[in-house]
Design an enzyme around this catalytic site. Structure first.
Site, mmCIF file in Angstrom:
data_model
loop_
_atom_site.group_PDB
_atom_site.id
_atom_site.type_symbol
_atom_site.label_atom_id
_atom_site.label_comp_id
_atom_site.label_asym_id
_atom_site.label_seq_id
_atom_site.Cartn_x
_atom_site.Cartn_y
_atom_site.Cartn_z
ATOM 1 N N CYS A 242 0.846 -1.211 0.000
ATOM 2 C CA CYS A 242 0.000 0.000 0.000
ATOM 3 C C CYS A 242 0.878 1.258 0.000
ATOM 4 N N LEU A 243 1.971 1.179 0.742
ATOM 5 C CA LEU A 243 2.841 2.360 0.828
ATOM 6 C C LEU A 243 3.396 2.745 -0.543
ATOM 7 N N LEU A 342 10.931 36.152 0.329
ATOM 8 C CA LEU A 342 9.809 36.935 0.867
ATOM 9 C C LEU A 342 10.186 37.708 2.136
ATOM 10 N N GLU A 367 5.539 8.086 5.289
ATOM 11 C CA GLU A 367 5.658 7.234 4.087
ATOM 12 C C GLU A 367 7.111 6.839 3.832
ATOM 13 N N THR A 369 10.947 7.645 5.897
ATOM 14 C CA THR A 369 11.763 8.860 6.073
ATOM 15 C C THR A 369 12.776 8.953 4.926
HETATM 16 P P1 TGC Z 1 12.019 -6.446 4.199
HETATM 17 O O1 TGC Z 1 12.658 -7.655 4.801
HETATM 18 O O2 TGC Z 1 12.795 -5.642 3.218
HETATM 19 O O3 TGC Z 1 10.628 -6.836 3.561
HETATM 20 C C1 TGC Z 1 9.633 -7.546 4.258
HETATM 21 C C2 TGC Z 1 8.643 -8.056 3.231
HETATM 22 O O4 TGC Z 1 8.031 -6.936 2.574
HETATM 23 C C3 TGC Z 1 8.362 -6.942 1.177
HETATM 24 N N1 TGC Z 1 8.610 -5.548 0.785
HETATM 25 C C4 TGC Z 1 7.780 -4.868 -0.004
HETATM 26 N N2 TGC Z 1 6.652 -5.243 -0.622
HETATM 27 C C5 TGC Z 1 6.023 -4.318 -1.349
HETATM 28 N N3 TGC Z 1 6.477 -3.052 -1.463
HETATM 29 C C6 TGC Z 1 7.607 -2.648 -0.862
HETATM 30 N N4 TGC Z 1 8.021 -1.375 -0.991
HETATM 31 C C7 TGC Z 1 8.320 -3.567 -0.090
HETATM 32 N N5 TGC Z 1 9.454 -3.508 0.668
HETATM 33 C C8 TGC Z 1 9.618 -4.735 1.182
HETATM 34 C C9 TGC Z 1 9.595 -7.833 1.060
HETATM 35 O O5 TGC Z 1 9.698 -8.378 -0.213
HETATM 36 C C10 TGC Z 1 9.302 -8.857 2.121
HETATM 37 O O6 TGC Z 1 8.319 -9.739 1.608
HETATM 38 P P2 TGC Z 1 8.317 -11.291 2.019
HETATM 39 O O7 TGC Z 1 7.168 -11.846 1.254
HETATM 40 O O8 TGC Z 1 9.662 -11.813 1.586
HETATM 41 O O9 TGC Z 1 8.137 -11.334 3.501
HETATM 42 O O10 TGC Z 1 11.551 -5.525 5.393
HETATM 43 P P3 TGC Z 1 12.359 -4.780 6.468
HETATM 44 O O11 TGC Z 1 11.738 -5.115 7.773
HETATM 45 O O12 TGC Z 1 13.826 -4.979 6.273
HETATM 46 O O13 TGC Z 1 11.995 -3.241 6.164
HETATM 47 C C11 TGC Z 1 12.334 -2.620 4.995
HETATM 48 C C12 TGC Z 1 11.916 -1.107 5.089
HETATM 49 C C13 TGC Z 1 12.722 -0.386 6.151
HETATM 50 C C14 TGC Z 1 12.232 -0.513 3.733
HETATM 51 C C15 TGC Z 1 10.403 -0.989 5.390
HETATM 52 O O14 TGC Z 1 10.110 -1.477 6.645
HETATM 53 C C16 TGC Z 1 9.899 0.432 5.269
HETATM 54 O O15 TGC Z 1 9.537 0.853 4.189
HETATM 55 N N6 TGC Z 1 9.825 1.191 6.406
HETATM 56 C C17 TGC Z 1 9.205 2.518 6.417
HETATM 57 C C18 TGC Z 1 7.836 2.416 7.037
HETATM 58 C C19 TGC Z 1 6.872 3.429 6.467
HETATM 59 O O16 TGC Z 1 7.059 3.964 5.378
HETATM 60 N N7 TGC Z 1 5.796 3.694 7.166
HETATM 61 C C20 TGC Z 1 4.768 4.550 6.671
HETATM 62 C C21 TGC Z 1 3.511 4.419 7.479
HETATM 63 S S1 TGC Z 1 2.054 4.994 6.629
HETATM 64 C C22 TGC Z 1 2.258 6.658 6.551
HETATM 65 O O17 TGC Z 1 3.250 7.209 6.869
HETATM 66 C C23 TGC Z 1 1.101 7.399 6.038
HETATM 67 S S2 TGC Z 1 1.304 9.108 5.947
HETATM 68 C C24 TGC Z 1 0.008 9.345 4.915
HETATM 69 C C25 TGC Z 1 -0.343 10.694 4.557
HETATM 70 O O18 TGC Z 1 -0.913 11.416 5.433
HETATM 71 O O19 TGC Z 1 -0.162 11.030 3.369
HETATM 72 P P1 FAD Z 2 11.721 6.631 13.709
HETATM 73 O O1 FAD Z 2 11.490 5.396 12.907
HETATM 74 O O2 FAD Z 2 11.889 6.510 15.171
HETATM 75 O O3 FAD Z 2 12.966 7.407 13.100
HETATM 76 C C1 FAD Z 2 13.656 8.438 13.804
HETATM 77 C C2 FAD Z 2 14.889 8.821 12.970
HETATM 78 O O4 FAD Z 2 15.724 7.662 12.846
HETATM 79 C C3 FAD Z 2 14.527 9.240 11.535
HETATM 80 O O5 FAD Z 2 15.395 10.244 11.095
HETATM 81 C C4 FAD Z 2 14.800 7.958 10.757
HETATM 82 O O6 FAD Z 2 15.065 8.177 9.383
HETATM 83 C C5 FAD Z 2 16.022 7.447 11.475
HETATM 84 N N1 FAD Z 2 16.247 6.031 11.233
HETATM 85 C C6 FAD Z 2 15.362 5.014 11.371
HETATM 86 N N2 FAD Z 2 15.928 3.854 11.013
HETATM 87 C C7 FAD Z 2 17.185 4.141 10.623
HETATM 88 C C8 FAD Z 2 18.289 3.375 10.149
HETATM 89 N N3 FAD Z 2 18.162 2.062 9.966
HETATM 90 N N4 FAD Z 2 19.441 4.003 9.893
HETATM 91 C C9 FAD Z 2 19.568 5.347 10.064
HETATM 92 N N5 FAD Z 2 18.575 6.130 10.503
HETATM 93 C C10 FAD Z 2 17.405 5.537 10.780
HETATM 94 N N6 FAD Z 2 1.766 6.307 9.959
HETATM 95 C C11 FAD Z 2 0.751 5.464 9.629
HETATM 96 O O7 FAD Z 2 0.848 4.258 9.790
HETATM 97 N N7 FAD Z 2 -0.427 5.966 9.113
HETATM 98 C C12 FAD Z 2 -0.624 7.285 8.896
HETATM 99 O O8 FAD Z 2 -1.687 7.687 8.425
HETATM 100 C C13 FAD Z 2 0.413 8.191 9.259
HETATM 101 N N8 FAD Z 2 0.222 9.530 9.137
HETATM 102 C C14 FAD Z 2 1.169 10.390 9.609
HETATM 103 C C15 FAD Z 2 0.909 11.755 9.627
HETATM 104 C C16 FAD Z 2 1.852 12.635 10.130
HETATM 105 C C17 FAD Z 2 1.549 14.096 10.217
HETATM 106 C C18 FAD Z 2 3.126 12.148 10.573
HETATM 107 C C19 FAD Z 2 4.179 13.082 11.057
HETATM 108 C C20 FAD Z 2 3.392 10.795 10.551
HETATM 109 C C21 FAD Z 2 2.405 9.898 10.088
HETATM 110 N N9 FAD Z 2 2.630 8.512 10.125
HETATM 111 C C22 FAD Z 2 1.622 7.653 9.786
HETATM 112 C C23 FAD Z 2 3.822 7.969 10.767
HETATM 113 C C24 FAD Z 2 5.071 7.962 9.869
HETATM 114 O O9 FAD Z 2 4.975 7.011 8.880
HETATM 115 C C25 FAD Z 2 6.283 7.718 10.776
HETATM 116 O O10 FAD Z 2 6.461 8.888 11.539
HETATM 117 C C26 FAD Z 2 7.531 7.398 9.985
HETATM 118 O O11 FAD Z 2 7.430 6.134 9.371
HETATM 119 C C27 FAD Z 2 8.797 7.450 10.858
HETATM 120 O O12 FAD Z 2 8.625 6.750 12.046
HETATM 121 P P2 FAD Z 2 9.004 7.431 13.466
HETATM 122 O O13 FAD Z 2 8.356 8.752 13.509
HETATM 123 O O14 FAD Z 2 8.687 6.437 14.494
HETATM 124 O O15 FAD Z 2 10.555 7.695 13.394
#
Ligand code: TGC
Ligand code: FAD
Length: 388
Positions: A242-243, A342, A367, A369
């Protein structure tokens, strides 16, 4: 006659008539119905989410790149351009559309049962019902694999316990897509608002994305029927899939915020006289404007390239990381540089630039960092995963 920064890169010629029309329509709605109110929403830290969702539903942008179930079924580039135009007004508005369409609806569309799709998607596309996406936890953001929220089987039901943090639209959503650890790995669950044990307190005092609702999700012995689980998602690839969708929208969206900043700075510098001449007539100003136009133009070309790849079914996740990292980072730099042009006026809500810059701080973090996306690209380049 001044040339618009996009015109320097002949961007319009890269779009189809239909894409141009969708972009024009979303831009016109944004200028007419959103921009006049956005500074007030930001200042008050309050967004009329329900009204907006219905308007955005009428416009057809909620889940617009999905097919069937009342969704518009446009191509990816059109969805990106809609994100661009909404984020030109405010990142919070693009966030609303991203979370609804690319996270909550996409999760149901991609992994849901036929009954789940029929129940939720048409009303969500119309903006009558809202969804949120609960992945992040207080102690698990960048590393969602360390989540603590659990779902345990109890007879034929599931019982969920845990806390999700920073969830966009959490307290206004009709349904939360909640990711939880089970005996069989991470699974996704649909948690309707009002389910006993489920609450979603709003997070206040944000200095960024103030025109967006952000909440905690608290799950205390939340009992759900067996069919609340999304059958098609198994493991972390479910939420990460989804991400990819939402990150793609941000690749375009960030360019909208940057474009709005640059347009504002050029208009301001044209009118503003310093040392008896317009600010635009100074070489230092032109250097700033030229550098920003280059990054903006390269960013929009990158977004369009990724959009064409997505439409061709060839958008690997690391390519999305390239776009998200570059375009958000550059947009934030542009917003800050425009703020300098500005002067003192740049720090007020009379102009959008610091509002955009503050918003982009969140966009840089959510989504994935910028560091996470650097590591994804690093892994692609070297074959070495340096996350842990
Ligand atoms: P890793 O071992 O690499 O992968 C675990 C499983 O996931 C698969 N995979 C993916 N599948 C689809 N798309 C991707 N981009 C994928 N990346 C990995 C992978 O193939 C594996 O599958 P399987 O079947 O072999 O198990 O996982 P890892 O634990 O080492 O983590 C990799 C990492 C750090 C890149 C991942 O955890 C990550 O992307 N972390 C960031 C988390 C994040 O972005 N959170 C966002 C929360 S939602 C949000 O922020 C909404 S804000 C919305 C708004 O208001 O606009
Ligand atoms: P952390 O993971 O604790 O990271 C802290 C710092 O450490 C960052 O600089 C990071 O890059 C760094 N870091 C982490 N890992 C490493 C590494 N391996 N090596 C070096 N540096 C590293 N989440 C949802 O699920 N749904 C939502 O709808 C959603 N909406 C959001 C809306 C807002 C306004 C905000 C601010 C956040 C939202 N989020 C949501 C959460 C967002 O996805 C997380 O904040 C983000 O994934 C980072 O997680 P964290 O804040 O816990 O930071």
């Amino acid at each position: 006659m001044p040339t618009h920064p996009f015109e320097l890169f002949a961007v319009d010629g890269l779009l189809t008539d239909e894409e141009r029309e969708i972009q024009r329509t979303v831009r016109a709605m944004g200028e007419r119905e959103l921009r006049p109110h956005v500074a007030e929403w930001f200042e008050d830290g309050a967004l009329p989410v329900r009204d907006l969702a219905r308007k955005l539903g009428e416009l057809g942008v909620l889940g617009m790149h999905l097919t069937g179930y009342g969704c518009a079924g446009t191509n990816a580039v059109s969805y990106g351009l809609a994100c661009l135009e909404l984020e030109a007004v405010d990142s919070g508005l693009r966030s609303l559309v991203s979370v609804q369409g690319s996270l909550a609806m996409y999760a149901i569309w991609r992994y849901g049962s036929e009954e789940q799709k029929r129940e939720w998607l048409p009303a969500m596309a119309a903006g009558e019902r809202l969804g949120c996406f609960g992945l992040t936890e207080p102690d698990a953001g960048s590393d969602p694999g360390s989540m603590r929220t659990t779902a345990k089987r109890a007879g034929g039901d599931w019982v969920l316990n845990g806390t999700k943090m920073w969830i966009t639209n959490g307290s206004v959503a009709d349904v939360a897509v909640v990711w939880a650890r089970t005996d069989e790995g991470v699974r996704g669950f649909l948690v309707p608002a009002g389910t006993p044990g489920f609450s979603a307190p709003e997070i206040k005092r944000k200095l960024s994305l103030r025109a967006s609702v952000t909440s905690e999700l608290v799950l205390e012995d939340v009992r759900l029927p067996a069919d609340a689980m999304l059958p098609g998602a198994r493991g972390l690839s479910g939420p990460l899939g989804c991400l990819n969708e939402a990150r793609f929208g941000i690749v375009f969206g960030a360019i909208g915020a940057a474009r709005d900043c640059l347009e504002t700075a050029i208009a301001y510098a044209t009118e503003r006289e310093v040392f008896s001449r317009p600010l635009t007539s100074y070489q230092l100003t032109q250097q700033k404007l030229a550098d920003m136009a280059l990054e903006l133009g390269k960013g929009v070309l990158l977004a369009l390239h990724l959009g064409r790849l997505k439409d061709a079914g060839d958008l690997a996740p690391e390519r999305v990381s390239v776009g998200k990292l570059n375009n958000v980072r550059e947009a934030l730099d542009i917003a800050r540089q425009c703020r300098t042009i500005l002067g003192a006026n740049g720090v007020t809500l009379e102009y959008p630039v610091l509002r955009h810059a503050n918003n982009l701080e969140s966009v840089l973090t959510y989504e994935g960092t910028s560091e996470v996306h650097s590591l994804v690209i690093g892994r692609a380049l070297t074959g070495e995963a340096a996350f842990r």
